[in-house]
Design a protein around this motif. Structure first.
Motif, short mmCIF file in Angstrom:
data_model
loop_
_atom_site.label_atom_id
_atom_site.label_comp_id
_atom_site.label_asym_id
_atom_site.label_seq_id
_atom_site.Cartn_x
_atom_site.Cartn_y
_atom_site.Cartn_z
N ARG A 1 0.85 -1.19 0.00
CA ARG A 1 0.00 0.00 0.00
C ARG A 1 0.89 1.24 0.00
O ARG A 1 2.08 1.18 0.32
N SER B 1 -6.42 8.38 -1.04
CA SER B 1 -5.07 8.02 -0.58
C SER B 1 -4.64 8.92 0.57
O SER B 1 -5.09 10.06 0.70
N GLY C 1 0.15 -6.12 4.17
CA GLY C 1 -1.27 -5.83 4.30
C GLY C 1 -1.82 -6.31 5.62
O GLY C 1 -1.10 -6.84 6.48
#
Length: 308
Positions: A102, A226, A149
């Protein structure tokens, strides 16, 4: 046509190397009669006598001479394949690893990871790719080597996982923002204008649900997909954003960070990989590097938060 017995390759290699049934039997710890039976099977399989009597000894046929070098190499290769992996020489390792993450991971942990790898294994290259979903197919088919994650109920049960660090959500405002001074309360926090970060376009999150239970409601003026976009907006305005502390350490440099005045659930960031790479020495080394770098950043980011 039946599949030949590959164990006969070991027998043939011993016979051709020793030129004697008795010596070949001793080499393989078999009885002479068992070795004679094996030679008979080899003759039947290859359609060639392989070793023929010459006086009191045996001599190889042209076919046996042709096979000797090839069979010897095949047996050596097979033995090498079945031995435990040799000690990994990082200085000679040439390999590219693909890591799916990410946003925020590369910015916060990439520099330390790249520096560590360059020092230990200069021939290794990292390819960071963005994680857009939780599909485990890229791990399964080898498109990526590992990913970071949150392990959840929909994570494939076949994957291997290793916890890297726990993260908590904090509030962030620009330097000099009114909220950068004085005690933080749910009332002060909720009274401001907020940015909501939602990759799925949700209109509220865990913080809003907690505020509602306290009889409060915050005003969300914009929703972005984001953390980097949210922090850029907050840096240039009076907007407030709530982001994970460790994942955004470098992204919020120079801004004021504060503990949220409402409780939120921590998240555990893990490293995930497919079990087919579990015992690979180079893969295991890189997993160790990632764990170490994430651990080293813990104290640094905590100190930065306290100073912020």
């Amino acid at each position: 046509m039946s599949t030949p017995d590959l164990n006969l390759l070991v027998t043939l290699n011993a016979l051709l190397a020793e030129g004697s049934v008795a010596r070949a039997a001793r080499r393989l710890r078999l009885s002479p009669s068992a070795m004679s039976r094996a030679l008979a099977r080899l003759r039947e399989t290859t359609g060639d006598p392989l070793l023929v009597r010459a006086g009191r000894g045996l001599v190889p046929t042209p076919r046996a001479l042709e096979l000797r070098a090839r069979v010897g190499q095949l047996v050596q290769d097979a033995e090498a394949a079945l031995r435990p992996a040799a000690t990994l020489d990082l200085t000679q390792l040439i390999r590219t690893f693909t890591l799916r993450t990410r946003e925020g991971f590369v910015e916060n942990f990439g520099p330390g990871l790249i520096a560590r790898i360059a020092e230990q294994a200069p021939g290794v290259r990292l390819y960071f790719t963005q994680k857009l979903d939780k599909d485990s197919a890229p791990l399964r088919d080898g498109t990526i080597d590992m990913e970071t994650g949150v392990v959840s109920d929909d994570t494939s049960p076949e994957l291997r996982t290793q916890a890297l660090f726990r993260d908590r959500f904090i509030g962030v405002v620009r330097s000099g923002h009114p909220l950068s001074e004085g005690p933080m309360t749910p009332e002060r926090y909720a009274a401001g204008q907020h940015i909501l970060v939602s990759r799925r376009g949700l209109r509220k999150g865990q913080i809003d649900e907690t505020l509602e239970r306290l009889g409060r409601e915050r005003r969300i003026v914009t929703i972005v997909g984001s953390f980097s976009a949210a922090l850029a907006l907050a840096r240039a305005s009076d907007l407030i954003v709530s982001v994970p502390e460790r994942y955004t350490g470098n992204l919020r440099a120079g801004m004021h960070s504060f503990a949220l005045p409402v409780p939120t659930s921590d998240v555990t960031i893990s490293l995930l990989w497919h079990p087919r790479l579990d015992a690979d020495p180079a893969h295991r080394w890189l997993r160790g590097c990632i764990r170490d770098v994430c651990a080293e950043r813990r104290s640094d980011l905590s100190a930065r938060f306290e100073a912020g």
